[in-house]
Design a protein around this motif. Sequence first.
Motif, PDB file in Angstrom:
ATOM      1  N   LYS A  56       0.802  -1.229   0.000  1.00  0.00           N
ATOM      2  CA  LYS A  56       0.000   0.000   0.000  1.00  0.00           C
ATOM      3  C   LYS A  56       0.835   1.280   0.000  1.00  0.00           C
ATOM      4  O   LYS A  56       0.519   2.237  -0.719  1.00  0.00           O
ATOM      5  CB  LYS A  56      -0.950  -0.011   1.196  1.00  0.00           C
ATOM      6  N   GLU A  57       1.887   1.319   0.811  1.00  0.00           N
ATOM      7  CA  GLU A  57       2.697   2.539   0.921  1.00  0.00           C
ATOM      8  C   GLU A  57       3.977   2.480   0.085  1.00  0.00           C
ATOM      9  O   GLU A  57       4.787   3.403   0.138  1.00  0.00           O
ATOM     10  CB  GLU A  57       3.060   2.790   2.387  1.00  0.00           C
ATOM     11  N   GLU A  77       6.460   2.481  -3.314  1.00  0.00           N
ATOM     12  CA  GLU A  77       6.523   3.318  -4.514  1.00  0.00           C
ATOM     13  C   GLU A  77       5.738   2.691  -5.667  1.00  0.00           C
ATOM     14  O   GLU A  77       5.154   3.393  -6.487  1.00  0.00           O
ATOM     15  CB  GLU A  77       7.990   3.526  -4.930  1.00  0.00           C
ATOM     16  N   ALA A  86       2.985   1.341  -5.644  1.00  0.00           N
ATOM     17  CA  ALA A  86       1.552   1.637  -5.539  1.00  0.00           C
ATOM     18  C   ALA A  86       1.184   2.954  -6.203  1.00  0.00           C
ATOM     19  O   ALA A  86       0.008   3.223  -6.459  1.00  0.00           O
ATOM     20  CB  ALA A  86       1.131   1.653  -4.072  1.00  0.00           C
ATOM     21  N   LYS A  87       2.184   3.796  -6.474  1.00  0.00           N
ATOM     22  CA  LYS A  87       1.927   5.087  -7.114  1.00  0.00           C
ATOM     23  C   LYS A  87       1.934   4.996  -8.635  1.00  0.00           C
ATOM     24  O   LYS A  87       1.611   5.958  -9.323  1.00  0.00           O
ATOM     25  CB  LYS A  87       2.979   6.101  -6.656  1.00  0.00           C
ATOM     26  N   VAL A  88       2.319   3.825  -9.139  1.00  0.00           N
ATOM     27  CA  VAL A  88       2.407   3.638 -10.596  1.00  0.00           C
ATOM     28  C   VAL A  88       1.029   3.309 -11.158  1.00  0.00           C
ATOM     29  O   VAL A  88       0.316   2.459 -10.628  1.00  0.00           O
ATOM     30  CB  VAL A  88       3.399   2.504 -10.939  1.00  0.00           C
ATOM     31  N   LEU A  89       0.639   3.979 -12.237  1.00  0.00           N
ATOM     32  CA  LEU A  89      -0.640   3.677 -12.887  1.00  0.00           C
ATOM     33  C   LEU A  89      -0.604   2.265 -13.468  1.00  0.00           C
ATOM     34  O   LEU A  89       0.446   1.792 -13.906  1.00  0.00           O
ATOM     35  CB  LEU A  89      -0.923   4.696 -13.997  1.00  0.00           C
TER      36      LEU A  89
END
Length: 304
Positions: free
Chosen positions: A30-31, A33, A35-38
């Motif tokens: 969840k936290e 990096e 998880a920030k990728v589309l």
Amino acid sequence: MEKWLREFKKPTVKETTYQGYWMVFNSHVKEAEIAKVLLNDLTVESLQKFYKDLSEEGRCDGKGGLSPRMVHYVKILINGALEQAVRNRILERNVNQYTVLPGKSVKEILPMTEKEVAIFLECCHGERLEALYVLELFTGLRKGEISGLQWSDIDWDSGKLMIARSLEPISYNDAESAGPKLILTTPKTKSSKRWVALAPYVIQKLREHKERQYYEKLAFKDIYEDKGMIFCREDGGFLHPRYLTDDFHRILKKAGLPRYRFHDLRHTVASMLLNANENPKAIQELLGHSSISTTLDIYAHLSD
């Protein structure tokens, strides 16, 4: 992934498995990096680097990397979510299937020797949970199975015991629930639900334990919580697996024996039966394995 967990996994798996998925997701995905990728920007390379980073420095306490087994669990979780994304036509393909993980390490399993079993049982004599350890060394039940036994599971006339449930610790990790607790759930696999024959000595110890429990009920009558459990706390509450582990290690220390795991008693039973030339199929059914290869490949510890 949250949508996949709630809408697609929750209806199909046991509650303990479902909460386990949430634990892995909240702790390691969840936290991160990644998880920030589309979704459409995910690549084999980015996921491969993510797994490499988990292996080298993925522990939540910052003390190194996750075990190969835990990294494998993370990959299974991500793979399931991405496969669903493909079925939902959100993605064209699941790039996770092309990633490669290091092989899972296999720990050497050492069962007790017959001499150690005799010493251990001698030191169990008079202990409050003596009947539990005697039953374990005659049947090889899983820790959750033996902790989840109820008196109604015993057929005293035929001398048989029904394994019908398991007591499991569960920590609620999704936003809809909170807090750890113990729950009675179904056994590990379909073949785990089974009848087990009890030796007369085991039945004798269970009767002695039942009498001891009767006096505990009298002593704790105002606060006793009768759940019908064979093995429980003095006040009738569930016997926590951690307490059982601590008690087991206390008796090992008292007996001057090495620090075995409670699960090693299961290996010990399988080993002694195989060494005594018992039919492997009978051992498989006793232990509740879905496949006989599990019995022979993992539990076949042959002594000199």
